[in-house]
Design a protein around this motif. Structure first.
Motif, PDB file in Angstrom:
ATOM      1  N   GLU A 205       0.839  -1.201   0.000  1.00  0.00           N
ATOM      2  CA  GLU A 205       0.000   0.000   0.000  1.00  0.00           C
ATOM      3  C   GLU A 205       0.872   1.248   0.000  1.00  0.00           C
ATOM      4  O   GLU A 205       1.920   1.302   0.649  1.00  0.00           O
ATOM      5  N   ALA A 206       0.452   2.248  -0.755  1.00  0.00           N
ATOM      6  CA  ALA A 206       0.994   3.602  -0.660  1.00  0.00           C
ATOM      7  C   ALA A 206      -0.202   4.511  -0.464  1.00  0.00           C
ATOM      8  O   ALA A 206      -1.082   4.595  -1.328  1.00  0.00           O
ATOM      9  N   SER A 207      -0.252   5.188   0.688  1.00  0.00           N
ATOM     10  CA  SER A 207      -1.456   5.957   0.997  1.00  0.00           C
ATOM     11  C   SER A 207      -1.093   7.292   1.625  1.00  0.00           C
ATOM     12  O   SER A 207      -0.061   7.438   2.287  1.00  0.00           O
ATOM     13  N   ALA A 208      -1.957   8.279   1.396  1.00  0.00           N
ATOM     14  CA  ALA A 208      -1.789   9.606   1.983  1.00  0.00           C
ATOM     15  C   ALA A 208      -2.574   9.675   3.283  1.00  0.00           C
ATOM     16  O   ALA A 208      -3.699   9.175   3.377  1.00  0.00           O
ATOM     17  N   GLU A 209      -1.950  10.289   4.271  1.00  0.00           N
ATOM     18  CA  GLU A 209      -2.604  10.514   5.553  1.00  0.00           C
ATOM     19  C   GLU A 209      -2.579  12.020   5.796  1.00  0.00           C
ATOM     20  O   GLU A 209      -1.649  12.554   6.381  1.00  0.00           O
ATOM     21  N   GLY A 210      -3.569  12.695   5.294  1.00  0.00           N
ATOM     22  CA  GLY A 210      -3.563  14.141   5.324  1.00  0.00           C
ATOM     23  C   GLY A 210      -2.705  14.676   4.191  1.00  0.00           C
ATOM     24  O   GLY A 210      -2.360  13.964   3.251  1.00  0.00           O
ATOM     25  N   SER A 211      -2.336  15.948   4.277  1.00  0.00           N
ATOM     26  CA  SER A 211      -1.592  16.574   3.183  1.00  0.00           C
ATOM     27  C   SER A 211      -0.091  16.348   3.267  1.00  0.00           C
ATOM     28  O   SER A 211       0.609  16.470   2.262  1.00  0.00           O
ATOM     29  N   ASP A 212       0.419  15.993   4.471  1.00  0.00           N
ATOM     30  CA  ASP A 212       1.870  15.952   4.628  1.00  0.00           C
ATOM     31  C   ASP A 212       2.416  14.627   5.133  1.00  0.00           C
ATOM     32  O   ASP A 212       3.612  14.501   5.387  1.00  0.00           O
ATOM     33  N   LEU A 213       1.593  13.617   5.278  1.00  0.00           N
ATOM     34  CA  LEU A 213       2.065  12.306   5.708  1.00  0.00           C
ATOM     35  C   LEU A 213       1.724  11.265   4.649  1.00  0.00           C
ATOM     36  O   LEU A 213       0.571  11.155   4.218  1.00  0.00           O
ATOM     37  N   VAL A 214       2.738  10.510   4.236  1.00  0.00           N
ATOM     38  CA  VAL A 214       2.512   9.430   3.276  1.00  0.00           C
ATOM     39  C   VAL A 214       3.060   8.145   3.873  1.00  0.00           C
ATOM     40  O   VAL A 214       4.132   8.136   4.488  1.00  0.00           O
ATOM     41  N   HIS A 215       2.309   7.078   3.703  1.00  0.00           N
ATOM     42  CA  HIS A 215       2.656   5.802   4.330  1.00  0.00           C
ATOM     43  C   HIS A 215       2.909   4.760   3.241  1.00  0.00           C
ATOM     44  O   HIS A 215       2.067   4.552   2.361  1.00  0.00           O
ATOM     45  N   LEU A 216       4.077   4.119   3.301  1.00  0.00           N
ATOM     46  CA  LEU A 216       4.404   2.997   2.418  1.00  0.00           C
ATOM     47  C   LEU A 216       4.410   1.729   3.267  1.00  0.00           C
ATOM     48  O   LEU A 216       5.135   1.645   4.269  1.00  0.00           O
ATOM     49  N   ARG A 217       3.603   0.772   2.862  1.00  0.00           N
ATOM     50  CA  ARG A 217       3.469  -0.470   3.619  1.00  0.00           C
ATOM     51  C   ARG A 217       3.918  -1.646   2.761  1.00  0.00           C
ATOM     52  O   ARG A 217       3.518  -1.759   1.596  1.00  0.00           O
ATOM     53  N   PHE A 218       4.778  -2.517   3.329  1.00  0.00           N
ATOM     54  CA  PHE A 218       5.298  -3.667   2.601  1.00  0.00           C
ATOM     55  C   PHE A 218       4.825  -4.962   3.260  1.00  0.00           C
ATOM     56  O   PHE A 218       4.425  -4.982   4.426  1.00  0.00           O
ATOM     57  N   SER A 219       4.920  -6.041   2.499  1.00  0.00           N
ATOM     58  CA  SER A 219       4.346  -7.313   2.930  1.00  0.00           C
ATOM     59  C   SER A 219       5.150  -8.017   4.006  1.00  0.00           C
ATOM     60  O   SER A 219       4.628  -8.889   4.705  1.00  0.00           O
ATOM     61  N   GLY A 220       6.422  -7.681   4.147  1.00  0.00           N
ATOM     62  CA  GLY A 220       7.309  -8.416   5.043  1.00  0.00           C
ATOM     63  C   GLY A 220       8.205  -9.373   4.295  1.00  0.00           C
ATOM     64  O   GLY A 220       9.175  -9.908   4.848  1.00  0.00           O
ATOM     65  N   ARG A 221       7.914  -9.593   3.018  1.00  0.00           N
ATOM     66  CA  ARG A 221       8.750 -10.479   2.194  1.00  0.00           C
ATOM     67  C   ARG A 221       9.821  -9.706   1.435  1.00  0.00           C
ATOM     68  O   ARG A 221      10.645 -10.298   0.750  1.00  0.00           O
ATOM     69  N   GLN A 222       9.831  -8.379   1.570  1.00  0.00           N
ATOM     70  CA  GLN A 222      10.799  -7.564   0.849  1.00  0.00           C
ATOM     71  C   GLN A 222      12.190  -7.692   1.474  1.00  0.00           C
ATOM     72  O   GLN A 222      12.328  -8.097   2.629  1.00  0.00           O
ATOM     73  N   SER A 223      13.208  -7.321   0.700  1.00  0.00           N
ATOM     74  CA  SER A 223      14.551  -7.223   1.255  1.00  0.00           C
ATOM     75  C   SER A 223      14.538  -6.217   2.393  1.00  0.00           C
ATOM     76  O   SER A 223      13.847  -5.202   2.347  1.00  0.00           O
TER      77      SER A 223
END
Length: 648
Positions: A205-223
């Motif tokens: 997931e790549a999601s915006a949390e308001g105008s100045d916070l962005v969250h990148l979420r990974f599965s746990g299988r990434q390097s």
């Protein structure tokens, strides 16, 4: 990171060359992407502990990240040590790039979107775009905040929340928002160049949390170091892309926020990048003291000699020479003799580099390792270096040449312990002395080497018929060497003759720049030459681009050989999970041993310095960074020098 320069005689893509640079760079460049827009002094936060992803306190805003927690610069630093804040702004820098990324092409261009697979884009489009974080070129793997003033890790270390700087602006004056950032990551995952898509495979997931916070979420299988790659991706304006699209069909640059923007251009002829005078990040620590030229210009010459003649006349101002013969004999013209043009050696970077010939194992005739070894025996480096290259080069043997990851001699106890996990799976040659390329008698036709080559081909099931080898199905052994410049014909004459002497129907085919790039991306070749520069701390992302079975069928990646080996895959995954630099070093040395035993590539040669010639009208700092050399960002124009040589 990977950067690439396709070549055959010593160069870099950041890549050596045959007598030319041809396409990544590694990805400086496997990507981790080397965006040249730099900036980002940040909030007062603690330095990271030794193992940033395993030991760092979660929930704490951080001003920087590195693979193992070794950050040189504290929060709020004024500028990088190798930057030049006192340097003047102004002037034009017309140069011939020595490395490039993604779909970029140094011989022509037909699109201004450098982040998709199709089309040919001009080099340096990346300087028009900012990223969340940027690299420090004097550290092996550190990144610092640019668009993001801080990054916070989630408790499970699979989520990263970036707080954006409120002053960040696109070139049209609109603010860079969290929505733009999230949109850009989702866009690149869906439509980006494969080299950008692959590190996003495990992004959930790549999601915006308001105008100045962005969250990148990974599965746990990434390097575990994947974020060091992903945080350097370009950020686009969502509104612009939604209105104009994101493909290679038009000569319209996607709106960015970097220190330069596209100015004048003529498709296939030249492009100019104009410095953004009010660049929003110009006073921030990592951006201060860079990007001094008002205009960066690249002219496109489909003929290498034409490019050199343009330099001699003064139409081009700076040139890295990748051809030993030209360096030794061609720099004797009036501007050299009267001192207006200067030749110099600049120390190379402390980064592993791979340059060699690639045999495409998607073709049936190259699948047997004995065949690949036989072909390597036909390449006479000693003769080539003496007769064509003026003894300018050293022979390469490793996939991590010039680095501490290069395997040497017998395996160490630590290497042996890891190797033993793959007994019966890895090639037996990987367990002894590190495989080296053959040494010849320097005659150009070493009878012992050719005899051994014939023996290997016979063992692999190839027998002569009417002077040409055939297999048991009656298929003729053909090998077409695909190149994009006639200079390769001279350079590879001896190699081709040796191949034909042992019964291989070998030929060299010259195609134009666009066709070459298209065939290279589609893996439509028997053999090509390629140079790839890796980052100083190679990560699974970059290694996967070249060697992992996951990329063997993904067009546009660097897996030109079609390497698909479970042992190689597992070693790359182990490298990606390494918790210390020592652990990473041992793993990569073992990977080097396995790859060399597989003989997927034929390593050629390397040079320890940059051979640079330039018109004497520039200034530069003697404090060159160890891990990257973006000359257009580091050097500057000096008016008085230019006047003295008639260039002002």
């Amino acid at each position: 990171m990977v950067d690439r320069s396709g070549t055959r005689e010593g160069s870099r893509r950041q890549i050596p060359e045959p007598e030319l640079s041809g396409r990544a760079t590694v990805p400086h460049r496997l990507p981790r992407r080397d965006f040249l827009a730099l900036a980002g002094a940040a909030i007062a936060t603690p330095l990271l502990p030794r193992d940033v992803f395993a030991n760092v306190e979660t929930g704490t805003p951080l001003h920087g990240l590195s693979a193992f927690g070794d950050l040189k610069y504290a929060p709020g630093f004024s500028h990088f040590d190798y930057a030049s804040p006192e340097a003047p702004k102004g002037g034009t820098f017309n140069f011939q790039p020595g490395y490039w990324y993604y779909n970029q092409n140094v011989l022509t261009f037909n699109t201004l979107n450098a982040f998709v697979r199709t089309g040919d884009a001009p080099p340096r489009m990346e300087i028009c775009y900012d990223s969340l974080m940027v690299r420090a070129y004097d550290e092996p793997d550190a990144i610092y905040g640019l668009l993001a003033e801080s990054v916070t890790l989630s408790d499970d270390r699979n989520g990263f929340t970036f707080k954006l700087r409120p002053e960040a602006r696109f070139h049209d004056g609109s603010p860079v928002t969290a929505e733009d950032v999230a949109f850009s990551y989702n866009l690149l995952k869906e439509k980006g160049h494969p080299q950008l898509q692959l590190p996003l495979t495990e992004m959930a997931e790549a999601s915006a949390e308001g105008s100045d916070l962005v969250h990148l979420r990974f599965s746990g299988r990434q390097s575990r170091r994947n974020i060091l790659t992903v945080a350097g991706y370009p950020i686009f304006s969502k509104a612009f892309v939604e209105e104009n699209g994101f493909d290679s069909s038009r000569l319209v640059p996607v709106l960015g926020s970097g220190p330069y923007k596209v100015g004048r251009f003529s498709a296939g002829r030249y492009v100019e990048y104009e410095r953004v005078a009010d660049y929003w990040a110009r006073e921030l620590g990592p951006a201060k003291g860079f990007n001094h030229f008002d205009t960066i210009r690249i002219d496109f010459y489909r003929d290498r000699n034409a490019g050199f003649e343009a330099f001699k006349k003064g139409d081009v101002y700076w040139r890295e020479e990748f051809t030993a013969r030209v360096w030794a004999t061609g720099y004797d013209f009036p501007a050299i003799r009267d001192g207006r043009v200067v030749q110099t050696y600049i120390p190379g970077e402390k980064r592993p580099q791979l340059y060699g010939l690639v045999l495409n194992q998607r073709r049936e005739q190259f699948k047997d390792v004995r065949v690949r070894e036989a072909i390597s025996l036909c390449f006479d480096f000693e003769w080539t270096n003496r007769n064509l290259f003026y003894d300018a080069y050293a022979r390469s043997h490793s996939f991590f040449e010039r680095s501490l990851y290069m395997a040497e001699g017998e395996p160490s106890p630590e290497e042996q312990a890891l190797l033993n996990r793959f007994r019966g799976e890895a090639p037996e040659a990987a367990f002894g002395e590190a495989v080296k390329q053959p040494v010849s008698d320097g005659s150009g036709r070493d009878r012992n080497n050719l005899r051994r080559a014939r023996q290997l081909l016979t063992e692999a099931g190839w027998t002569p018929r009417d002077g040409v080898l055939h297999n048991e199905k009656g298929t003729r052994f053909t090998l077409e060497y695909l190149v994009r410049d006639e200079l390769f014909l001279r350079q590879d004459a001896s190699f081709g003759e040796n191949l034909r002497a042992i019964g291989i129907d070998a030929s060299t085919r010259v195609v134009d720049a666009s066709q070459y790039q298209s065939r290279q991306n589609a893996f439509d070749f028997d053999m090509i030459s390629m140079a790839i520069g890796l980052t100083a701390t190679p990560d699974a992302n970059g290694l996967e681009q070249i060697f992992h079975s996951r990329t063997a069928s993904v067009e546009g990646t660097y897996n030109f050989a079609g390497t698909a080996d479970p042992v190689v895959d597992e070693l790359i995954e182990i490298a990606g999970k390494a918790k210390s630099r020592d652990e990473l070093t041992v793993t990569l040395k073992v990977l080097d041993r396995v790859l060399r035993a597989r003989r997927d590539w034929i390593p050629n040669w390397h040079l320890t310095n940059h051979r640079v010639a330039h018109w004497d009208m520039f200034g530069y700092s003697e404090n060159k960074p160890d891990y990257f050399f973006p000359v257009e960002s580091l050097w500057w124009f000096e008016q008085e020098k230019a006047k003295a040589i008639g260039k002002a």
